[in-house]
Enzyme design. Structure first.
Site, PDB file in Angstrom:
ATOM      1  N   HIS A 119     -39.757  11.891 -34.100  1.00 40.01           N
ATOM      2  CA  HIS A 119     -38.684  12.834 -33.768  1.00 40.01           C
ATOM      3  C   HIS A 119     -38.498  12.998 -32.265  1.00 40.01           C
ATOM      4  O   HIS A 119     -37.861  13.962 -31.805  1.00 40.01           O
ATOM      5  CB  HIS A 119     -38.938  14.197 -34.431  1.00 40.01           C
ATOM      6  N   SER A 192     -45.143  20.203 -44.068  1.00 40.21           N
ATOM      7  CA  SER A 192     -44.700  20.779 -45.343  1.00 40.21           C
ATOM      8  C   SER A 192     -44.221  19.675 -46.282  1.00 40.21           C
ATOM      9  O   SER A 192     -43.932  19.934 -47.446  1.00 40.21           O
ATOM     10  CB  SER A 192     -43.557  21.771 -45.080  1.00 40.21           C
TER      11      SER A 192
HETATM   12  P1  OAD Z   1     -43.202  22.816 -41.108  1.00 39.75           P
HETATM   13  O1  OAD Z   1     -43.136  24.047 -40.305  1.00 39.75           O
HETATM   14  O2  OAD Z   1     -42.162  22.566 -42.139  1.00 39.75           O
HETATM   15  O3  OAD Z   1     -44.605  22.777 -41.888  1.00 39.75           O
HETATM   16  C1  OAD Z   1     -45.798  23.061 -41.206  1.00 39.75           C
HETATM   17  C2  OAD Z   1     -46.917  22.944 -42.229  1.00 39.75           C
HETATM   18  O4  OAD Z   1     -48.146  23.102 -41.533  1.00 39.75           O
HETATM   19  C3  OAD Z   1     -46.881  23.993 -43.342  1.00 39.75           C
HETATM   20  O5  OAD Z   1     -47.010  23.330 -44.604  1.00 39.75           O
HETATM   21  C4  OAD Z   1     -48.114  24.852 -43.063  1.00 39.75           C
HETATM   22  O6  OAD Z   1     -48.733  25.311 -44.260  1.00 39.75           O
HETATM   23  C5  OAD Z   1     -49.012  23.901 -42.309  1.00 39.75           C
HETATM   24  N1  OAD Z   1     -49.960  24.546 -41.370  1.00 39.75           N
HETATM   25  C6  OAD Z   1     -49.814  25.736 -40.724  1.00 39.75           C
HETATM   26  N2  OAD Z   1     -50.907  25.965 -39.908  1.00 39.75           N
HETATM   27  C7  OAD Z   1     -51.738  24.884 -40.073  1.00 39.75           C
HETATM   28  C8  OAD Z   1     -53.007  24.516 -39.512  1.00 39.75           C
HETATM   29  N3  OAD Z   1     -53.627  25.294 -38.641  1.00 39.75           N
HETATM   30  N4  OAD Z   1     -53.569  23.342 -39.901  1.00 39.75           N
HETATM   31  C9  OAD Z   1     -52.934  22.531 -40.809  1.00 39.75           C
HETATM   32  N5  OAD Z   1     -51.720  22.819 -41.362  1.00 39.75           N
HETATM   33  C10 OAD Z   1     -51.133  23.976 -40.996  1.00 39.75           C
HETATM   34  O7  OAD Z   1     -43.305  21.598 -40.078  1.00 39.75           O
HETATM   35  P2  OAD Z   1     -43.094  20.042 -40.327  1.00 39.75           P
HETATM   36  O8  OAD Z   1     -43.537  19.613 -41.694  1.00 39.75           O
HETATM   37  O9  OAD Z   1     -43.667  19.324 -39.191  1.00 39.75           O
HETATM   38  O10 OAD Z   1     -37.666  18.296 -37.542  1.00 39.75           O
HETATM   39  O11 OAD Z   1     -41.486  19.939 -40.249  1.00 39.75           O
HETATM   40  C11 OAD Z   1     -40.900  18.676 -40.295  1.00 39.75           C
HETATM   41  C12 OAD Z   1     -39.663  18.646 -39.412  1.00 39.75           C
HETATM   42  O12 OAD Z   1     -38.800  19.745 -39.770  1.00 39.75           O
HETATM   43  C13 OAD Z   1     -39.941  18.859 -37.944  1.00 39.75           C
HETATM   44  O13 OAD Z   1     -40.323  17.715 -37.277  1.00 39.75           O
HETATM   45  C14 OAD Z   1     -38.581  19.378 -37.446  1.00 39.75           C
HETATM   46  C15 OAD Z   1     -38.357  20.403 -38.562  1.00 39.75           C
HETATM   47  O14 OAD Z   1     -37.070  20.802 -38.704  1.00 39.75           O
HETATM   48  C16 OAD Z   1     -36.627  18.237 -36.692  1.00 39.75           C
HETATM   49  O15 OAD Z   1     -36.384  19.109 -35.891  1.00 39.75           O
HETATM   50  C17 OAD Z   1     -35.797  17.010 -36.823  1.00 39.75           C
END
Ligand code: OAD
Length: 249
Positions: A119, A192
């Site tokens: 990204h 997520s």
């Molecule tokens: P999310 O915010 O959707 O998900 C974050 C995940 O991390 C959640 O499932 C939490 O449960 C988990 N989490 C929180 N604290 C944690 C910790 N200390 N250790 C391990 N896990 C933890 O973020 P992404 O999945 O990265 O895209 O989101 C994907 C994309 O959506 C991003 O890159 C961005 C967003 O919109 C764009 O902007 C194009």
């Protein structure tokens, strides 16, 4: 933390590893995630108003300032122990590729060598018309929020990140997909598992016969099918895994 039986043995048999990371990987360094209920960025801001080409076209200053604030925060934080555990893990596999959805550059700052930024990277800027890179020195020495682009008369400097509705860098995505089809083990850490195409990588690895290990305190669409789903934080799980690996058990 206690690791489930069989996990370390499975890692000892693996030669190539793929590590997919998401915003949860940076959470313990103080970078907010996107979808966590209260603290997530998308809980406070509407993505369509800040992370789309249309939003930048209509409100360039609002978008630029929002990313500038995120940059400032990222420059203040440091990689946590989980990042250094991933650097150490490079020694246990013949190949280890990190594919991150994060734009904060913390993997590289911790010393990881093989990193694909699907990204983009928030510390870099590009021209809004040509897509060409813009030096930070130009950003610093040219007024305007955002500054004009040096590459096109109608261009503005914009963050070098992938916005909703934009394509991911094809080479990076193709490389990530081919490693997912060939790896022996795939870690999915702090994501997520909702945003495509990154979210499909652990499923591609699973269908190709790799061992899939999820690290996330909260269940995701991957949790039910992963070989190991560790409901723990990135720091807890990664430091536990490397300390077991280093004991050669
Ligand atoms: P999310 O915010 O959707 O998900 C974050 C995940 O991390 C959640 O499932 C939490 O449960 C988990 N989490 C929180 N604290 C944690 C910790 N200390 N250790 C391990 N896990 C933890 O973020 P992404 O999945 O990265 O895209 O989101 C994907 C994309 O959506 C991003 O890159 C961005 C967003 O919109 C764009 O902007 C194009």
């Amino acid at each position: 933390m206690d690791l489930p039986a069989g996990l370390i043995a499975a890692l000892h048999n693996a030669r190539s590893a793929l590590v997919l990371t998401g915003a949860g990987m940076s959470a313990e360094s103080g970078v907010p995630t996107f979808r966590d209920a209260q603290s997530g960025l998308w809980a406070k801001f509407r993505p369509e108003e800040l992370a789309t080409p249309e939003a930048f076209r209509d409100h360039p200053q609002i978008v630029w300032d929002w990313y500038a604030k995120r940059r400032e925060n990222i420059q203040k934080v440091s990689p946590h122990a989980g990042y250094f555990a991933l650097v150490e893990m490079e020694h246990y596999f013949e190949t280890l590729l990190i594919v991150t959805q994060n734009v904060d550059g913390l993997h590289q700052r911790s010393g990881s060598t093989g990193v694909i930024e699907l990204h983009g990277n928030i510390m870099h800027s590009i021209c809004s018309v040509t897509g060409k890179g813009i030096e930070n020195s130009w950003i610093k020495s040219n007024p305007g929020q955002p500054p004009a682009s040096p590459h096109h008369p109608r261009g503005l400097a914009r963050p070098a990140v992938v916005w909703f509705g934009e394509a991911l860098p094809a080479d990076s995505l193709n490389r990530a997909m081919s490693v997912a089809r060939e790896c022996d083990v795939c870690f999915s850490i702090g994501t997520s598992t909702l945003v495509q195409p990154a979210a499909s990588l652990p499923f591609i690895a699973l269908n190709a016969g790799a061992i899939v290990i999820e690290i996330n305190p909260t269940p995701t669409p991957l949790s039910a099918v992963a070989n190991f789903s560790l409901q723990a934080t990135a720091v807890e799980a990664l430091t536990a895994i490397t300390s077991e690996l280093s004991r050669g058990i």
